[in-house]
Design a protein around this motif. Structure first.
Motif, PDB file in Angstrom:
ATOM      1  N   LEU A   1       0.929  -1.204  -0.100  1.00  0.00           N
ATOM      2  CA  LEU A   1      -0.034   0.029   0.061  1.00  0.00           C
ATOM      3  C   LEU A   1       0.674   1.325   0.130  1.00  0.00           C
ATOM      4  CD1 LEU A   1      -3.152   0.197   0.031  1.00  0.00           C
ATOM      5  CD2 LEU A   1      -3.000   0.525   2.581  1.00  0.00           C
ATOM      6  N   THR A   2       1.744   1.258   0.770  1.00  0.00           N
ATOM      7  CA  THR A   2       2.775   2.559   0.905  1.00  0.00           C
ATOM      8  C   THR A   2       3.611   2.543  -0.442  1.00  0.00           C
ATOM      9  OG1 THR A   2       3.043   2.090   3.332  1.00  0.00           O
ATOM     10  CG2 THR A   2       4.648   3.610   2.285  1.00  0.00           C
ATOM     11  N   LEU A   3       3.998   1.573  -0.900  1.00  0.00           N
ATOM     12  CA  LEU A   3       4.955   1.470  -2.294  1.00  0.00           C
ATOM     13  C   LEU A   3       4.290   2.162  -3.388  1.00  0.00           C
ATOM     14  CD1 LEU A   3       7.124  -1.876  -2.001  1.00  0.00           C
ATOM     15  CD2 LEU A   3       7.839   0.505  -1.676  1.00  0.00           C
ATOM     16  N   VAL A   4       2.797   1.512  -3.307  1.00  0.00           N
ATOM     17  CA  VAL A   4       1.832   2.145  -4.455  1.00  0.00           C
ATOM     18  C   VAL A   4       1.492   3.560  -4.448  1.00  0.00           C
ATOM     19  CG1 VAL A   4      -0.460   2.045  -5.265  1.00  0.00           C
ATOM     20  CG2 VAL A   4       0.914   0.093  -4.833  1.00  0.00           C
ATOM     21  N   GLY A   5       1.232   4.150  -3.033  1.00  0.00           N
ATOM     22  CA  GLY A   5       1.215   5.510  -2.648  1.00  0.00           C
ATOM     23  C   GLY A   5       2.611   6.369  -3.142  1.00  0.00           C
ATOM     24  N   VAL A   6       3.582   5.761  -2.734  1.00  0.00           N
ATOM     25  CA  VAL A   6       4.824   6.437  -3.140  1.00  0.00           C
ATOM     26  C   VAL A   6       4.822   6.602  -4.693  1.00  0.00           C
ATOM     27  CG1 VAL A   6       7.294   6.360  -3.030  1.00  0.00           C
ATOM     28  CG2 VAL A   6       6.224   6.080  -0.847  1.00  0.00           C
TER      29      VAL A   6
ATOM     30  N   ILE B   1      -0.242   6.553   1.233  1.00  0.00           N
ATOM     31  CA  ILE B   1       1.178   6.685   2.163  1.00  0.00           C
ATOM     32  C   ILE B   1       0.615   6.868   3.527  1.00  0.00           C
ATOM     33  CG2 ILE B   1       2.902   7.941   2.657  1.00  0.00           C
ATOM     34  CD1 ILE B   1       3.282   8.493  -0.465  1.00  0.00           C
ATOM     35  N   LEU B   2      -0.397   7.528   3.845  1.00  0.00           N
ATOM     36  CA  LEU B   2      -0.921   7.956   5.145  1.00  0.00           C
ATOM     37  C   LEU B   2      -1.503   6.511   5.724  1.00  0.00           C
ATOM     38  CD1 LEU B   2      -1.472   9.687   7.445  1.00  0.00           C
ATOM     39  CD2 LEU B   2      -3.753  10.291   6.374  1.00  0.00           C
ATOM     40  N   SER B   3      -2.012   5.803   4.966  1.00  0.00           N
ATOM     41  CA  SER B   3      -2.801   4.399   5.377  1.00  0.00           C
ATOM     42  C   SER B   3      -1.723   3.560   5.706  1.00  0.00           C
ATOM     43  CB  SER B   3      -3.467   3.627   4.398  1.00  0.00           C
ATOM     44  OG  SER B   3      -4.566   4.692   3.793  1.00  0.00           O
ATOM     45  N   GLY B   4      -0.411   3.437   5.047  1.00  0.00           N
ATOM     46  CA  GLY B   4       0.546   2.640   5.411  1.00  0.00           C
ATOM     47  C   GLY B   4       1.201   3.230   6.644  1.00  0.00           C
ATOM     48  N   VAL B   5       1.708   4.492   6.755  1.00  0.00           N
ATOM     49  CA  VAL B   5       2.229   5.047   7.905  1.00  0.00           C
ATOM     50  C   VAL B   5       1.410   4.517   9.432  1.00  0.00           C
ATOM     51  CG1 VAL B   5       2.591   7.055   8.999  1.00  0.00           C
ATOM     52  CG2 VAL B   5       3.467   6.941   6.546  1.00  0.00           C
TER      53      VAL B   5
ATOM     54  N   GLY C   1      -0.698   2.095   9.752  1.00  0.00           N
ATOM     55  CA  GLY C   1      -0.765   0.938   9.865  1.00  0.00           C
ATOM     56  C   GLY C   1       0.633   0.409  10.424  1.00  0.00           C
ATOM     57  N   PHE C   2       1.886   0.979   9.905  1.00  0.00           N
ATOM     58  CA  PHE C   2       2.976   0.402  10.474  1.00  0.00           C
ATOM     59  C   PHE C   2       3.235   1.026  11.996  1.00  0.00           C
ATOM     60  CE2 PHE C   2       4.211  -0.611   6.116  1.00  0.00           C
ATOM     61  CZ  PHE C   2       4.566  -1.862   6.495  1.00  0.00           C
ATOM     62  N   THR C   3       2.747   2.168  12.215  1.00  0.00           N
ATOM     63  CA  THR C   3       2.765   2.979  13.523  1.00  0.00           C
ATOM     64  C   THR C   3       2.328   2.135  14.495  1.00  0.00           C
ATOM     65  OG1 THR C   3       2.919   5.184  12.472  1.00  0.00           O
ATOM     66  CG2 THR C   3       2.578   5.018  14.777  1.00  0.00           C
ATOM     67  N   LEU C   4       1.032   1.756  14.359  1.00  0.00           N
ATOM     68  CA  LEU C   4       0.230   0.833  15.204  1.00  0.00           C
ATOM     69  C   LEU C   4       0.941  -0.256  15.397  1.00  0.00           C
ATOM     70  CD1 LEU C   4      -3.638   1.458  14.497  1.00  0.00           C
ATOM     71  CD2 LEU C   4      -2.342   2.288  16.314  1.00  0.00           C
ATOM     72  N   LEU C   5       1.616  -0.990  14.543  1.00  0.00           N
ATOM     73  CA  LEU C   5       2.294  -2.054  14.401  1.00  0.00           C
ATOM     74  C   LEU C   5       3.352  -2.175  15.447  1.00  0.00           C
ATOM     75  CD1 LEU C   5       3.039  -5.065  13.592  1.00  0.00           C
ATOM     76  CD2 LEU C   5       4.129  -4.090  11.553  1.00  0.00           C
ATOM     77  N   ILE C   6       4.161  -1.159  15.335  1.00  0.00           N
ATOM     78  CA  ILE C   6       5.370  -0.883  16.258  1.00  0.00           C
ATOM     79  C   ILE C   6       4.621  -0.369  17.661  1.00  0.00           C
ATOM     80  CG2 ILE C   6       7.377   1.031  16.456  1.00  0.00           C
ATOM     81  CD1 ILE C   6       7.312   1.518  13.485  1.00  0.00           C
ATOM     82  N   ILE C   7       3.673   0.287  17.896  1.00  0.00           N
ATOM     83  CA  ILE C   7       3.379   0.640  19.231  1.00  0.00           C
ATOM     84  C   ILE C   7       2.844  -0.601  20.018  1.00  0.00           C
ATOM     85  CG2 ILE C   7       1.557   1.711  20.526  1.00  0.00           C
ATOM     86  CD1 ILE C   7       1.649   3.902  18.410  1.00  0.00           C
ATOM     87  N   ASN C   8       2.158  -1.339  18.822  1.00  0.00           N
ATOM     88  CA  ASN C   8       1.653  -2.600  19.413  1.00  0.00           C
ATOM     89  C   ASN C   8       2.853  -3.685  20.103  1.00  0.00           C
ATOM     90  OD1 ASN C   8      -0.829  -3.875  19.758  1.00  0.00           O
ATOM     91  ND2 ASN C   8      -1.245  -2.918  17.582  1.00  0.00           N
ATOM     92  N   ASN C   9       4.072  -3.788  19.067  1.00  0.00           N
ATOM     93  CA  ASN C   9       5.010  -4.560  19.549  1.00  0.00           C
ATOM     94  C   ASN C   9       5.814  -4.097  20.667  1.00  0.00           C
ATOM     95  OD1 ASN C   9       4.781  -6.500  17.309  1.00  0.00           O
ATOM     96  ND2 ASN C   9       5.926  -5.222  15.679  1.00  0.00           N
ATOM     97  N   ILE C  10       5.934  -2.838  20.770  1.00  0.00           N
ATOM     98  CA  ILE C  10       6.741  -2.445  21.990  1.00  0.00           C
ATOM     99  C   ILE C  10       5.974  -2.486  23.252  1.00  0.00           C
ATOM    100  CG2 ILE C  10       7.497  -0.077  23.088  1.00  0.00           C
ATOM    101  CD1 ILE C  10       8.058   1.051  20.270  1.00  0.00           C
ATOM    102  N   ILE C  11       4.671  -2.181  23.023  1.00  0.00           N
ATOM    103  CA  ILE C  11       3.672  -2.391  24.354  1.00  0.00           C
ATOM    104  C   ILE C  11       3.604  -3.709  24.781  1.00  0.00           C
ATOM    105  CG2 ILE C  11       1.470  -1.973  25.559  1.00  0.00           C
ATOM    106  CD1 ILE C  11       1.187   0.449  23.915  1.00  0.00           C
ATOM    107  N   ASN C  12       3.447  -4.619  23.732  1.00  0.00           N
ATOM    108  CA  ASN C  12       3.308  -6.132  24.071  1.00  0.00           C
ATOM    109  C   ASN C  12       4.698  -6.729  24.481  1.00  0.00           C
ATOM    110  OD1 ASN C  12       1.562  -8.693  23.699  1.00  0.00           O
ATOM    111  ND2 ASN C  12       3.393  -9.297  22.384  1.00  0.00           N
ATOM    112  N   LYS C  13       5.909  -6.114  24.235  1.00  0.00           N
ATOM    113  CA  LYS C  13       6.995  -6.860  24.640  1.00  0.00           C
ATOM    114  C   LYS C  13       7.303  -6.272  26.173  1.00  0.00           C
ATOM    115  CE  LYS C  13      12.092  -6.817  23.426  1.00  0.00           C
ATOM    116  NZ  LYS C  13      13.210  -6.125  22.336  1.00  0.00           N
ATOM    117  N   HIS C  14       6.970  -5.231  26.464  1.00  0.00           N
ATOM    118  CA  HIS C  14       6.930  -4.812  27.813  1.00  0.00           C
ATOM    119  C   HIS C  14       5.808  -4.932  28.743  1.00  0.00           C
ATOM    120  CE1 HIS C  14      10.355  -2.889  25.469  1.00  0.00           C
ATOM    121  NE2 HIS C  14      10.993  -3.321  26.478  1.00  0.00           N
ATOM    122  N   ASN C  15       4.941  -5.457  28.247  1.00  0.00           N
ATOM    123  CA  ASN C  15       3.681  -5.569  29.166  1.00  0.00           C
ATOM    124  C   ASN C  15       3.444  -6.818  29.646  1.00  0.00           C
ATOM    125  OD1 ASN C  15       1.366  -4.438  30.287  1.00  0.00           O
ATOM    126  ND2 ASN C  15       1.327  -2.872  28.940  1.00  0.00           N
TER     127      ASN C  15
END
Length: 263
Positions: A120-125, A158-162, A164-178
């Motif tokens: 999705l991000t690549l197509v947007g770019v 691009i915004l959709s991709g950003v 999506g990945f932002t929530l993925l990163i936040i999820n991974n960080i919180i899940n790792k330390h929670n």
């Protein structure tokens, strides 16, 4: 016992409907030719939620009632019953898809999630580059026919991709330390993106056909001119709504005394 449970489900569904109608009243509405073509609202969170918690029937009831009551509370043009039917579908479909995929291992789904938002991000770019530097090319001319809406297939994707990945990163960080409880939110988020996203694309596509059917002036401009921005909006709202629904589902389970274990 069954009657008691059904009563509780109906009361909870009624509460969700009420919240959804209120949120719908604060929608950002985009019109074209005097016809509502896009509604940006968080109301879908609360008419999708009953179906996920209690079954597709409750989602269908919530979806239909929200459209009817929302039209009464805040009418926007003439009432068109077919959109009530598609809203029923919007409440029903996510629950059906959810039942099919909720037990699939999260790692398998996460791979598809990453692949989808990467593409999705690549197509947007790519589209943005074409719009800015290659507008005389065949593809550039095709995109420019959309006018200002061309930004949806560029910056919008691009915004959709950003997001999506932002929530993925936040999820991974919180899940790792929670603790283990957060894994319920973490795991369900990806599954909800699929459930709500597939349903959203289907319903948005059907609604686009009906909007064009009832609006000849828009129909003359072509299906894609209206469909693309609606789909981009659907993708963005899917990501946000899915996360909110996942948190609400966990909250409901905790309230019921059924704190989920790590999947």
């Amino acid at each position: 016992m069954k009657s008691k449970m059904n009563t509780k489900f109906l009361v909870t569904t009624a509460l969700c409907i009420s919240i959804a109608v209120v949120l719908r009243s604060f929608s950002i509405m985009i019109t074209a030719g005097g016809v509502l073509t896009m509604r940006i609202s968080f109301g879908a969170i609360f008419y999708v939620l009953p179906g996920l918690l209690f079954g597709p029937l409750y989602g269908a009831i919530a979806g239909g009632m929200v459209d009817i009551l929302g039209t009464i509370v805040m009418p926007m043009g003439a009432y068109i019953p077919v959109f009530t039917l598609t809203n029923i579908l919007a409440g029903f479909l996510p629950a059906v898809i959810w039942k099919k995929i909720r037990n699939i291992p999260i790692e398998n789904l996460k791979k598809y999630y990453v692949i989808f938002f990467s593409l999705l991000t690549l197509v947007g770019v790519f589209n943005t580059i074409v719009i800015l530097t290659m507008h005389n090319s065949y593809l550039g001319k095709m995109l420019m026919l959309m006018g200002k809406k061309a930004q949806y297939v560029g910056v919008g994707l691009i915004l959709s991709g950003v997001i999506g990945f932002t929530l993925l990163i936040i999820n991974n960080i919180i899940n790792k330390h929670n603790n283990n409880n957060y894994s319920y939110v973490y795991n369900n988020f990806f599954k909800l993106v699929i459930s709500v996203g597939i349903s959203g694309v289907i319903v948005s596509t059907i609604n686009t056909y009906f909007i064009l059917m009832f609006t000849p002036a828009l129909a003359a401009k072509g299906f894609m001119i209206l469909w693309i921005p609606r789909i981009v909006e659907t993708l963005i709202m899917t990501i946000i709504n899915s996360y909110a629904i996942s948190v609400l589902m966990y909250s409901y389970s905790a309230f019921e005394g059924r704190v989920p274990k790590k999947i």
